[in-house]
Motif scaffolding. Structure first.
Motif, short mmCIF file in Angstrom:
data_model
loop_
_atom_site.label_atom_id
_atom_site.label_comp_id
_atom_site.label_asym_id
_atom_site.label_seq_id
_atom_site.Cartn_x
_atom_site.Cartn_y
_atom_site.Cartn_z
N GLY A 111 27.53 41.28 66.96
CA GLY A 111 27.81 39.96 66.41
C GLY A 111 26.57 39.10 66.37
N HIS A 112 25.76 39.20 67.42
CA HIS A 112 24.49 38.47 67.45
C HIS A 112 23.55 39.00 66.35
N TYR A 163 35.00 33.80 70.27
CA TYR A 163 34.00 33.55 71.31
C TYR A 163 34.42 34.11 72.66
N GLY A 222 26.02 29.79 64.85
CA GLY A 222 27.33 30.29 64.46
C GLY A 222 28.38 29.24 64.73
N SER A 223 29.41 29.20 63.91
CA SER A 223 30.49 28.23 64.12
C SER A 223 31.78 28.77 63.53
N GLU A 224 32.88 28.24 64.02
CA GLU A 224 34.18 28.58 63.44
C GLU A 224 34.37 27.89 62.08
N SER A 266 33.29 40.35 71.25
CA SER A 266 32.70 39.20 71.94
C SER A 266 31.94 39.67 73.18
N GLU A 287 29.38 31.24 59.56
CA GLU A 287 30.73 31.37 60.11
C GLU A 287 30.83 32.61 60.98
N ARG A 288 31.41 32.43 62.16
CA ARG A 288 31.61 33.57 63.06
C ARG A 288 32.59 34.55 62.44
N THR A 289 32.37 35.83 62.71
CA THR A 289 33.21 36.85 62.10
C THR A 289 33.82 37.77 63.15
N ASN A 346 32.19 26.97 69.53
CA ASN A 346 30.97 26.98 68.73
C ASN A 346 30.86 25.76 67.84
N HIS A 376 24.67 37.57 63.06
CA HIS A 376 24.27 36.17 62.95
C HIS A 376 22.77 36.04 62.69
#
Length: 414
Positions: free
Chosen positions: A16-17, A193, A101-103, A205, A187-189, A163, A20
């Motif tokens: 995930g990182h 979190y 990253g954010s929702e 996560s 956007e987080r995918t 986030n 991003h």
């Protein structure tokens, strides 16, 4: 060279990182990536799974060019202070863009929400105080006050999401510090979190990865699907060299000693110990046989698990209110602590070094700074889980270890 800043913990670095990082670099059209990374203790009041040096290697091997440490004075704080310190370092390093990253996934909503909050600040503050008087924790009271303020407005952030909260404070810090940083968000995918379990994708996560590692007695082969190959290699090497990863249970005996051998008045001097919490700490730890049991007994409606973990971290490191408040009140770091760099990162630092407003620190020896002393004490505390002579060796590294250099062609470190 166009520079991108990211604010991270990498606990540990996972797919995930990597997603991003790749998306952020593309969105910013960046030539070089600078990561401001928390040190040995993290924002939720936890010891990092592996050391900052190993996490630096993970970052460099995955495309980051410069890794600098977010000082303890900011890294172990609530979102607003955490964000202020991080943004101040990226600004000092002459970054062009910060991407988080954010929702939410839309940067315009962050600026719009900030404008609304500033416009109705008095009303918001009154509602926060009202909800706290009703017994809610500060994060919950803030969330309720925000909902009441914005319930009829469109395109507003959901500030119940972790986030989004951090992103909001990044943008707020940029504005308050009059920084030239441009804000971007991705956007987080896939995984949330704090998702505690794995899913069918290759993204999980950090929480679920750590949960699996600690729940399987060192057998962490299943996490291989969710992390880059170099992360898995470095995790394996760390476990082979140290015999374990870091978690709160490793420090429970030390925490119990610190609490029981302190007077109530001494505990009351520790940062974030408020409203008679010192008495509850002493009584509860007498009855507890593990850190998890202690926290479960200690937690109340008013005090969140995260807040209490940060309290425990400050007790371990003997961080006093007067010192922390004096240091963090500046909202800006006193230095830039370099942990590692790629060849491209080294070229970037050479280019901007003469224009830096605060010193770039490669080694801590001979530097007089209260803020830096807190970082050293955090590493000394982090090393306490080891037996001698490893413990002393770990402590000495803080003074003697130079920044890590990553050679992309050979994929080697020195």
């Amino acid at each position: 060279m166009k520079s991108l800043g990211v604010i991270v913990e990498y606990n540990p670095f996972h797919n995930g990182h990597l997603f991003h990082l790749t998306q952020s670099k593309e969105a910013a059209r960046a030539d070089v990536v600078i990561a401001v990374m928390s040190g040995q203790f993290l924002q939720r009041g936890e010891p990092a799974l592996v050391s900052k040096w190993t996490r630096t290697k993970m970052a460099l091997a995955s495309g980051v060019d410069v890794v600098v440490e977010l000082p303890y004075a900011f890294a172990t704080q609530k979102a607003e202070v955490f964000a202020s310190g991080s943004i101040s370092i990226l600004s000092a390093l002459k970054c062009d863009t910060v991407c988080f990253g954010s929702e939410q996934g839309k940067i315009e909503d962050f600026y719009r929400t900030l404008h609304i909050m500033e416009e109705h600040k008095d009303s918001y503050d009154r509602n926060v105080q009202r909800y706290m008087k009703e017994g809610y924790s500060f994060p919950k009271a803030s969330s309720l006050a925000f909902i009441q303020l914005t319930e009829d407005k469109e395109h507003i952030l959901d500030l119940t999401k972790p986030n989004n909260i951090l992103g909001y404070h990044y943008i707020k810090a940029i504005m308050e510090q009059n920084s030239s940083l441009k804000g971007l968000t991705i956007e987080r995918t896939a995984a949330g979190y704090h998702d505690p379990t794995f899913n069918e994708t290759s993204i999980a996560s950090a929480t679920s990865i750590r949960k699996h590692i600690f729940g399987n007695n060192g057998d962490f082969e299943k996490v291989q699907r969710f992390v880059p190959p170099k992360t898995y290699e470095l995790l394996s090497l760390y476990y082979k060299q140290t015999g374990s990863f870091h978690r709160w249970e490793d420090y429970f005996t030390l925490l119990k000693y610190r609490i029981l051998c302190s007077t109530s008045s001494e505990l009351a001097e520790i940062y974030e110990v408020e409203e008679g919490l010192e008495n509850r700490l002493q009584q509860t730890i007498k009855e507890s046989h593990s850190f998890h049991e202690f926290m479960t007994r200690l937690k109340t409606k008013r005090y969140t698990w995260t807040r209490l973990q940060r309290v425990c971290t400050h007790i371990l490191t003997n961080t006093k209110k007067e010192v922390m408040l004096a240091v963090s009140a500046k909202k800006q770091s006193e230095y830039i602590r370099l942990l590692g760099m790629s060849q491209k990162g080294r070229a970037y630092l050479s280019k901007v070094k003469k224009d830096l407003d605060i010193p770039l620190v490669a080694k801590v020896s001979g530097i007089n700074s209260t803020m830096l002393e807190m970082d050293v004490r955090a590493t000394q505390t982090y090393a306490m889980k080891f037996d001698e002579p490893s413990r002393s060796h770990w402590m000495q590294q803080e003074f003697s270890r130079p920044p890590i250099r990553y050679h992309e062609e050979e994929e080697t470190f020195d």
